[in-house]
Design a protein around this motif. Sequence first.
Motif, PDB file in Angstrom:
ATOM      1  N   LEU A  10      -8.689  81.166  81.168  1.00 56.13           N
ATOM      2  CA  LEU A  10      -9.920  81.709  80.880  1.00 56.13           C
ATOM      3  C   LEU A  10     -10.792  80.765  80.550  1.00 56.13           C
ATOM      4  O   LEU A  10     -12.021  80.963  80.941  1.00 56.13           O
ATOM      5  N   ILE A  11     -10.509  79.795  79.697  1.00 50.62           N
ATOM      6  CA  ILE A  11     -11.695  78.807  79.218  1.00 50.62           C
ATOM      7  C   ILE A  11     -12.072  78.090  80.281  1.00 50.62           C
ATOM      8  O   ILE A  11     -13.430  77.815  80.389  1.00 50.62           O
ATOM      9  N   LEU A  12     -11.364  77.577  81.319  1.00 49.17           N
ATOM     10  CA  LEU A  12     -11.814  76.711  82.497  1.00 49.17           C
ATOM     11  C   LEU A  12     -12.678  77.609  83.531  1.00 49.17           C
ATOM     12  O   LEU A  12     -13.675  77.038  83.843  1.00 49.17           O
ATOM     13  N   ARG A  13     -12.345  79.040  83.364  1.00 52.88           N
ATOM     14  CA  ARG A  13     -13.071  79.700  84.211  1.00 52.88           C
ATOM     15  C   ARG A  13     -14.571  79.909  83.537  1.00 52.88           C
ATOM     16  O   ARG A  13     -15.693  79.858  84.310  1.00 52.88           O
ATOM     17  N   LEU A  14     -14.723  79.835  82.292  1.00 50.31           N
ATOM     18  CA  LEU A  14     -16.141  80.077  81.717  1.00 50.31           C
ATOM     19  C   LEU A  14     -16.625  78.856  81.500  1.00 50.31           C
ATOM     20  O   LEU A  14     -17.841  79.028  81.797  1.00 50.31           O
ATOM     21  N   GLU A  15     -15.877  77.631  81.637  1.00 52.42           N
ATOM     22  CA  GLU A  15     -16.511  76.442  81.960  1.00 52.42           C
ATOM     23  C   GLU A  15     -17.485  76.319  83.437  1.00 52.42           C
ATOM     24  O   GLU A  15     -18.449  75.842  83.609  1.00 52.42           O
ATOM     25  N   GLU A  16     -16.528  76.834  84.347  1.00 53.27           N
ATOM     26  CA  GLU A  16     -17.165  76.959  85.691  1.00 53.27           C
ATOM     27  C   GLU A  16     -18.396  77.830  85.812  1.00 53.27           C
ATOM     28  O   GLU A  16     -19.246  77.500  86.347  1.00 53.27           O
ATOM     29  N   ILE A  54     -24.186  78.939  86.442  1.00 53.55           N
ATOM     30  CA  ILE A  54     -25.498  79.463  85.705  1.00 53.55           C
ATOM     31  C   ILE A  54     -26.685  78.265  85.506  1.00 53.55           C
ATOM     32  O   ILE A  54     -27.803  78.342  85.794  1.00 53.55           O
ATOM     33  N   ALA A  55     -25.931  76.969  85.541  1.00 53.14           N
ATOM     34  CA  ALA A  55     -26.708  75.594  85.473  1.00 53.14           C
ATOM     35  C   ALA A  55     -27.393  75.560  86.902  1.00 53.14           C
ATOM     36  O   ALA A  55     -28.723  75.359  87.139  1.00 53.14           O
ATOM     37  N   GLU A  56     -26.779  75.903  87.942  1.00 53.76           N
ATOM     38  CA  GLU A  56     -27.351  75.851  89.185  1.00 53.76           C
ATOM     39  C   GLU A  56     -28.284  76.978  89.685  1.00 53.76           C
ATOM     40  O   GLU A  56     -29.372  76.755  90.171  1.00 53.76           O
ATOM     41  N   ALA A  60     -27.971  88.245  86.214  1.00 50.15           N
ATOM     42  CA  ALA A  60     -26.785  88.943  86.486  1.00 50.15           C
ATOM     43  C   ALA A  60     -25.560  88.014  86.059  1.00 50.15           C
ATOM     44  O   ALA A  60     -24.620  88.235  85.523  1.00 50.15           O
ATOM     45  N   ALA A  61     -25.745  86.688  86.414  1.00 57.84           N
ATOM     46  CA  ALA A  61     -24.712  85.747  86.082  1.00 57.84           C
ATOM     47  C   ALA A  61     -24.574  85.354  84.753  1.00 57.84           C
ATOM     48  O   ALA A  61     -23.305  85.518  84.172  1.00 57.84           O
TER      49      ALA A  61
END
Length: 224
Positions: A83-89, A94-96, A129-130
């Motif tokens: 879960l944490i790795l998915r949130l980091e992704e 979001i930065a993109e 949305a993201a």
Amino acid sequence: MRTDTAHARPDTYDMVVVHNAFRRHFRALPALVAGVAAGDVERARLLSGFLEELNTGLHSHHTGEDELMWPLLLERAPAASALILRLEEQHERIAELSTRALRDAAEFATAAEPAARDRFAAAAAALAAALDEHLAEEETHILSVVQDVMTVPEWRALGERGRAHMPKDRQLVFLGFLLHAASAPDRHKVLAELPLLARLAWRLLGRRTFDREYRQVYGTEPNW
């Protein structure tokens, strides 16, 4: 009352307050942009600047999590690592989207052309949305993990990092955005935890400055 004992659990309400401010303004931006008349460069520049300021705050917020929160959670809550790795992704995605929206905003600010306006509005909608998806998942799944494995001083350090990276001449306006999006109990809680001088500065100067800038962006009075 908060304590700093080893067994105290962080009170994560303050992150929800920050999230709600981001939600409100990023959600509002696409419609604000879509409503700009062709050729209204002054309004286009105002909203482009508003996105830049929102993005500055969001980038600081996410960078603080990347540096001070995710590493601790990965170390202490290995069961939540996927879960944490998915949130980091999601941070990366979001930065993109932020980069794309800022690029489209800058183009729109040059001449306020309708085609550029529509691209900016679409990019802002995709970003909102993201961000909505990310914030909801973080609140639903991560804040309980934070309460289980992070200490009160570690949690406070995350908030202090965010304040330290905020431009000093914008701190009272950022505070206004947080307070305006908060519930009445949370607003009282935020103000009660501020130093006396900060509370006085908000009452004497900050609220008036925030109200003026809110009117410029939204064209209406802030509803306190």
